[in-house]
Write an enzyme that holds these catalytic residues in place. Sequence first.
Site, mmCIF file in Angstrom:
data_model
loop_
_atom_site.group_PDB
_atom_site.id
_atom_site.type_symbol
_atom_site.label_atom_id
_atom_site.label_comp_id
_atom_site.label_asym_id
_atom_site.label_seq_id
_atom_site.Cartn_x
_atom_site.Cartn_y
_atom_site.Cartn_z
ATOM 1 N N ASP A 9 0.855 -1.195 0.000
ATOM 2 C CA ASP A 9 0.000 0.000 0.000
ATOM 3 C C ASP A 9 0.887 1.239 0.000
ATOM 4 O OD1 ASP A 9 -2.376 1.576 0.156
ATOM 5 O OD2 ASP A 9 -2.020 1.866 2.288
ATOM 6 N N SER A 10 0.285 2.354 -0.370
ATOM 7 C CA SER A 10 1.013 3.627 -0.324
ATOM 8 C C SER A 10 1.399 3.960 1.123
ATOM 9 C CB SER A 10 0.135 4.741 -0.896
ATOM 10 O OG SER A 10 -1.091 4.799 -0.181
ATOM 11 N N CYS A 72 -4.199 -1.237 -2.327
ATOM 12 C CA CYS A 72 -4.335 0.212 -2.450
ATOM 13 C C CYS A 72 -5.175 0.449 -3.691
ATOM 14 C CB CYS A 72 -2.947 0.825 -2.610
ATOM 15 S SG CYS A 72 -2.949 2.581 -2.978
ATOM 16 N N GLU A 157 -5.142 9.588 8.786
ATOM 17 C CA GLU A 157 -3.705 9.512 9.081
ATOM 18 C C GLU A 157 -3.319 10.422 10.258
ATOM 19 O OE1 GLU A 157 -0.855 8.791 6.223
ATOM 20 O OE2 GLU A 157 -2.077 7.088 5.634
ATOM 21 N N CYS A 191 -11.463 3.040 -0.954
ATOM 22 C CA CYS A 191 -10.166 3.498 -0.450
ATOM 23 C C CYS A 191 -9.906 2.741 0.849
ATOM 24 C CB CYS A 191 -10.198 4.997 -0.202
ATOM 25 S SG CYS A 191 -8.699 5.585 0.618
ATOM 26 N N HIS A 193 -8.427 3.435 3.499
ATOM 27 C CA HIS A 193 -8.529 4.153 4.777
ATOM 28 C C HIS A 193 -9.963 4.290 5.265
ATOM 29 C CE1 HIS A 193 -4.468 5.322 3.867
ATOM 30 N NE2 HIS A 193 -4.364 6.054 4.954
#
Length: 274
Positions: A9-10, A72, A157, A191, A193
Amino acid sequence: MKGPVGVFDSGYGGLTILDKVRSCLPEYDYLYLGDNARSPYGNRSFETVYEFTLQAVRWLFEQGCPLIILACNTASAKALRTIQQHDLPDLAPDRRVLGVIRPTVENVGRISISGHVGILGTEGTVNSGSYPIEIHKLFPETTVVSEACPLWVPLVENNEHDKEGADYFVRQHINNILKKDPQIDTLILACTHYPLLEAKIRKYLPEGVNLIAQGALVAESLKDYLHRHPEIDGRCSKNSVCRFYTTDSAEKFNSLASLFLKGEVQAEKIVLGK
Ligand code: DGL
């Protein structure tokens, strides 16, 4: 030689996928790589996301991974196809790279009754058009609308996702997408997240709208894939070991990882692209 399943993942988001995959397939070994130093990928160009993702794939192959999941959406949308078609035949024809979009959209026909589906994702994922394209391949009659939610990743984040301030940004995008198509009965969290915002998203959704988080779907799809591909499955090592790597500070990764994943994490820092 056998090796772990690579999960890329990023940054942190792919840990929500790894969490579900590990619960579903606990006997396998995993190697997670987060490109935290260059995250987020969501607003980067096709060329950059492709270049970064290819560097990660090369590194995971060097570590002996027979199979890599691009956990991702942005990398799956912008880099997966080119890597599969252009790079893999030279790089490692006997290994596989899979994404998270196909396993997610395969379930749309089963879940949506109205045939009206909404996609919530990063700008990169939305602008790529990958979700509507993949959904229409399988379910051509489906109406698909999308909404980019560029501030949702930073909210997560920065550990602000369950704070009061997050409500404003969640409500805004939910209202926007429902205005685009009031008949939506299924929303895809496209996504990695966004599952952390699930409780807040539900708060602003009308009753009866389904919310699809990807982790469990990707995990089931991987299980099925390994069952159908014994030649790949036979090359996956199975000692229930999971290792973590990041391109940024290992300490920061270890402390933030617990937001996304059950259990303690001891990551190691690596350098990509040198
Ligand atoms: N993991 C990314 C995705 O699923 C979100 C974070 C980023 O923009 O890099 O699209």
